[in-house]
Write an enzyme that holds these catalytic residues in place. Sequence first.
Site, mmCIF file in Angstrom:
data_model
loop_
_atom_site.group_PDB
_atom_site.id
_atom_site.type_symbol
_atom_site.label_atom_id
_atom_site.label_comp_id
_atom_site.label_asym_id
_atom_site.label_seq_id
_atom_site.Cartn_x
_atom_site.Cartn_y
_atom_site.Cartn_z
ATOM 1 N N ALA A 44 -43.178 5.538 23.328
ATOM 2 C CA ALA A 44 -42.745 4.950 24.927
ATOM 3 C C ALA A 44 -41.360 4.407 25.355
ATOM 4 C CB ALA A 44 -43.236 2.930 23.820
ATOM 5 N N TYR A 107 -42.725 -3.910 31.236
ATOM 6 C CA TYR A 107 -43.155 -3.317 30.161
ATOM 7 C C TYR A 107 -44.688 -3.358 30.264
ATOM 8 C CZ TYR A 107 -44.075 -2.717 25.176
ATOM 9 O OH TYR A 107 -44.844 -2.081 23.773
ATOM 10 N N TRP A 132 -44.970 -7.014 17.932
ATOM 11 C CA TRP A 132 -44.087 -6.900 16.897
ATOM 12 C C TRP A 132 -43.609 -5.759 15.948
ATOM 13 C CZ3 TRP A 132 -43.667 -12.953 16.175
ATOM 14 C CH2 TRP A 132 -44.016 -13.631 17.198
#
Length: 273
Positions: A44, A107, A132
């Site tokens: 990513a 994003y 997170w």
Amino acid sequence: MARTSPPGVGLSLLTSRDCDIGDALAVAAMTASEQPDVIINAAAYTAVDKAESETAQADRVNAQGPANLAAHAGAARLLHVSTDFVFDGKQGRPWQPADKTNPLSVYGRSKLAGEAPVLALGERGLVLRTSWVYSKFGNNFVKTMLKLMAARPELRVVADQVGAPTWARGLAEALWRAVELPAVQGLHHWRDAGAASWYDFAVAVAEEGAARQMLTSVTSVAPIQTRDYPTPAHRPAYSLLDCTATWTQLGITPPHWRTNLRLMLDELKEDHG
């Protein structure tokens, strides 16, 4: 993924240098060579703020990459890691997989676009949204906080953005469990148990780091509001993922996020003597 892989699994670990997933020809060559039974895509573009000005690069990795993998997966299952940033954070309860998405950032939009081609594979596609993520490897919130806390007597951290930390090792274990259960398909959520603001997370890093002598003292952490720390990308105020269905299907209930934070810090300390 390697540290948590089940016995007997033939594993090929590929970095972006080995295969640029944004390049369809490179993906086609990789799948032809490897002939995988399962593809786990954890690649990513995660620089949330930089993505606002590097839109093409974010789209190449986060949107076109999964599309390329889906197009050339053949008969392989494709497991893809996505994000809580596909939501706008404007509801007052944890987000379920079927809830309406509305990303606030480049994003988030690029990650949402990458979900569709994976889900279009039907029973061969699985999207696992998480939040997170941190580990002892690479750059992440925990390691950044430790570095700043070693250099500064006080930090100011946003307290009005709520979600949940996720230890990468636990995420990897969840993905391997999904590999073992082909019936687990479609859209799912995964995170560690509990909830936190970034401020709560930072306070825990300060306390647990000091307890392990990774910091000389407990750094003072002051809570601030999002408006006090403007960033190029807008972030969801409440992105806690509802993982109840996924935990049930996988047969795994993860530990509280602070328990996993302790385990990660123990690993990090051991690595650094």
